[in-house]
Design an enzyme around this catalytic site. Structure first.
Site, short mmCIF file in Angstrom:
data_model
loop_
_atom_site.label_atom_id
_atom_site.label_comp_id
_atom_site.label_asym_id
_atom_site.label_seq_id
_atom_site.Cartn_x
_atom_site.Cartn_y
_atom_site.Cartn_z
N CYS A 121 -5.46 -18.08 5.04
CA CYS A 121 -5.13 -16.25 5.87
C CYS A 121 -6.95 -16.05 5.93
O CYS A 121 -6.91 -15.00 6.76
CB CYS A 121 -4.98 -15.65 4.65
SG CYS A 121 -3.34 -16.34 3.73
N HIS A 262 -5.68 -7.93 5.53
CA HIS A 262 -4.81 -8.88 5.58
C HIS A 262 -3.69 -8.47 5.59
O HIS A 262 -3.67 -7.96 4.22
CB HIS A 262 -5.48 -10.13 4.75
CG HIS A 262 -4.55 -11.01 3.99
ND1 HIS A 262 -3.96 -11.80 5.54
CD2 HIS A 262 -3.88 -11.59 3.65
CE1 HIS A 262 -3.22 -12.58 5.77
NE2 HIS A 262 -2.22 -12.88 3.64
N ASN A 292 4.28 -12.56 5.53
CA ASN A 292 2.35 -12.28 5.94
C ASN A 292 2.73 -13.81 6.54
O ASN A 292 3.21 -15.07 5.70
CB ASN A 292 2.30 -13.06 4.01
CG ASN A 292 0.54 -13.66 3.81
OD1 ASN A 292 0.15 -14.21 5.27
ND2 ASN A 292 0.01 -14.35 2.61
O1 UT7 Z 1 -2.52 -14.81 1.57
C1 UT7 Z 1 -2.57 -14.80 0.38
C2 UT7 Z 1 -1.32 -15.25 -0.30
N1 UT7 Z 1 -0.27 -14.51 -1.93
C3 UT7 Z 1 -0.03 -13.35 -2.04
O2 UT7 Z 1 -0.79 -12.26 -1.26
C4 UT7 Z 1 0.34 -12.74 -3.01
C5 UT7 Z 1 -0.31 -11.99 -4.07
N2 UT7 Z 1 0.45 -11.75 -5.48
C6 UT7 Z 1 2.23 -11.00 -4.87
O3 UT7 Z 1 2.04 -10.49 -3.60
C7 UT7 Z 1 2.50 -10.48 -6.73
O4 UT7 Z 1 2.41 -11.31 -7.09
C8 UT7 Z 1 4.44 -10.99 -6.16
C9 UT7 Z 1 4.72 -10.23 -4.53
C10 UT7 Z 1 4.18 -12.75 -5.30
C11 UT7 Z 1 5.23 -10.95 -6.87
O5 UT7 Z 1 5.75 -9.85 -7.77
P1 UT7 Z 1 4.74 -9.62 -9.14
O6 UT7 Z 1 4.83 -8.27 -9.71
O7 UT7 Z 1 3.51 -10.04 -9.64
O8 UT7 Z 1 6.07 -10.14 -10.30
P2 UT7 Z 1 5.81 -11.59 -10.98
O9 UT7 Z 1 5.40 -12.58 -10.48
O10 UT7 Z 1 5.72 -10.88 -12.41
O11 UT7 Z 1 6.89 -11.64 -11.23
C12 UT7 Z 1 8.08 -10.16 -12.59
C13 UT7 Z 1 9.64 -10.74 -12.45
C14 UT7 Z 1 9.85 -12.02 -12.53
O12 UT7 Z 1 11.32 -12.09 -13.67
P3 UT7 Z 1 10.56 -12.01 -15.29
O13 UT7 Z 1 10.04 -13.32 -15.58
O14 UT7 Z 1 10.10 -10.77 -15.63
O15 UT7 Z 1 12.25 -11.52 -15.63
C15 UT7 Z 1 10.67 -13.03 -11.63
O16 UT7 Z 1 10.96 -13.79 -11.91
O17 UT7 Z 1 10.49 -10.95 -11.07
C16 UT7 Z 1 10.30 -12.49 -10.88
N3 UT7 Z 1 10.95 -12.26 -9.48
C17 UT7 Z 1 12.04 -12.46 -8.71
N4 UT7 Z 1 13.04 -10.84 -8.77
C18 UT7 Z 1 13.76 -11.27 -7.43
C19 UT7 Z 1 10.14 -12.82 -8.73
N5 UT7 Z 1 10.35 -12.89 -7.43
C20 UT7 Z 1 12.07 -12.68 -7.65
C21 UT7 Z 1 12.76 -12.26 -6.03
N6 UT7 Z 1 13.30 -11.38 -6.43
N7 UT7 Z 1 12.14 -12.34 -5.12
#
Ligand code: UT7
Length: 334
Positions: A121, A262, A292
């Site tokens: 990225c 970004h 993204n």
């Molecule tokens: O260019 C670089 C690319 N990468 C990035 O920029 C990613 C940077 N990170 C992020 O943007 C965030 O970490 C995410 C958007 C990927 C995830 O957000 P988060 O607040 O860190 O959520 P999490 O991964 O901690 O997940 C929280 C909950 C989980 O459920 P439990 O374990 O709390 O029951 C996940 O299973 O949300 C669940 N979850 C979803 N639920 C509904 C994960 N993805 C989804 C989804 N829909 N799409």
């Protein structure tokens, strides 16, 4: 020596097909509410089956060349920033050159150099540094920098944690030592990387995948990510790199007209803005409409900011990015 480097043309392109949060609700267990709250993304553009990322790259390149008042055969260096190349070989830069009709005898220097590079990225920021170096060596060069990504081709649409995040797009700029109507001067660039963090975001399908003819492919061919760890590095690195770049240019955030980080996640964009004490009017975001798009986010955001009247040629712009590697960097345009 700081050889002059000007952006003389800017273009962008996205595929026409739109994938909304409502569409994704039908594909994996997710909701518009979750995606909007956690990422800010509402829709993304993805390639049709019969198209390739280079088609967007060509469209963005044509727009940038047209604004610069140049033809494809004027290009002496074609650099493509991509972490989703069409092939391991030939390079996407050669594919784009071929589609633009740039051949061995083209180029103001009687030849053209075509090369891909992968800074994920951060590719566009790294590319600005490559262009500066090229123009310092060859002041007469016409550098076409294309950021061209086809993330949908390496998105695992059964993995809800990643499939809601990405889209396809391309952006392009023409860079020269001088031009009649420059849009911005590339005043300074800083690039960094830390390979010890290489496992935080990965896209498979390279030669590490030991496959034989007839094997079926698994999830390791697609994007995987440790989301929260990436989030923390992203906010810290983009903020610190941007501060450092301004400091070494004797500037503060009050001197910046628009900050374009970004476009990965609206929460990351807001967190960086807050850490740097910037009001929302100074921070540009369009991740809501594209998701993204990796290296393409910055030129796409610059083009959109310009179209919407948020950005004018000659204004002071601070770009910053982070990505797989991990890589990160910032660029100051004036
Ligand atoms: O260019 C670089 C690319 N990468 C990035 O920029 C990613 C940077 N990170 C992020 O943007 C965030 O970490 C995410 C958007 C990927 C995830 O957000 P988060 O607040 O860190 O959520 P999490 O991964 O901690 O997940 C929280 C909950 C989980 O459920 P439990 O374990 O709390 O029951 C996940 O299973 O949300 C669940 N979850 C979803 N639920 C509904 C994960 N993805 C989804 C989804 N829909 N799409």
């Amino acid at each position: 020596m700081n050889h002059p480097c000007y952006i003389c043309g800017l273009g962008s392109s996205v595929p026409s097909r739109v994938l909304t949060n409502a569409d994704l609700e039908k594909m994996v267990e997710t909701s518009d509410e979750w995606i909007t709250t956690r990422t800010g993304i509402k829709e993304r553009h993805i390639l049709d089956d019969d198209a390739n990322g280079s088609d967007c790259g060509v469209e963005a390149a044509r727009a940038a060349l047209s604004e610069a008042g140049l033809a494809p055969e004027d290009v002496t260096h074609l650099f493509v920033a991509t972490c989703t190349p069409e092939h391991l070989s030939p390079s996407t830069s050669c594919v784009i050159a071929g589609k633009l009709g740039i051949s061995a005898s083209s180029g103001r220097m009687g030849r053209v150099m075509c090369m891909d590079f992968n800074a994920a990225c951060t590719g566009f920021v790294y590319g600005l540094e490559l262009a500066r170096a090229t123009l310092a060596l060859h002041p007469e060069a016409v550098v076409l920098l294309v950021a061209c990504e086809s993330l949908s081709r390496r998105t695992n649409f059964t993995d809800r944690a990643t499939c809601v995040l990405f889209g396809d797009a391309a952006g392009a700029v023409v860079l020269r030592s001088s031009c009649e109507k420059p849009l911005w001067k590339v005043a300074d660039v800083s690039c960094a990387a830390d390979g010890s963090l290489r496992e935080l975001i990965q896209i498979g399908g390279g030669t590490d995948a030991r496959i034989k003819v007839g094997d079926s492919i698994g999830p390791e061919w697609f994007v995987s990510m440790q989301g929260m760890a990436v989030f923390k590095h992203a906010v810290r690195n983009m903020a610190e790199e941007s501060l450092g770049l301004l400091e070494r240019n004797g500037m503060g955030f009050e001197d910046v007209d628009l900050f374009i980080p970004h476009q990965a996640n609206l929460r990351i964009i807001k967190a960086v803005g807050e850490r740097l004490g910037l009001g929302e009017d100074k921070v540009f975001a369009n991740v809501q409409h594209y998701g993204n798009t990796s290296a393409a986010t910055l030129p796409l955001a610059m083009a959109d900011a310009r179209k919407s009247g948020r950005l004018e040629p000659g204004q002071k712009v601070l770009l910053t990015s982070f990505g797989s590697g991990m890589t990160w960097g910032s660029a100051l345009l004036a």
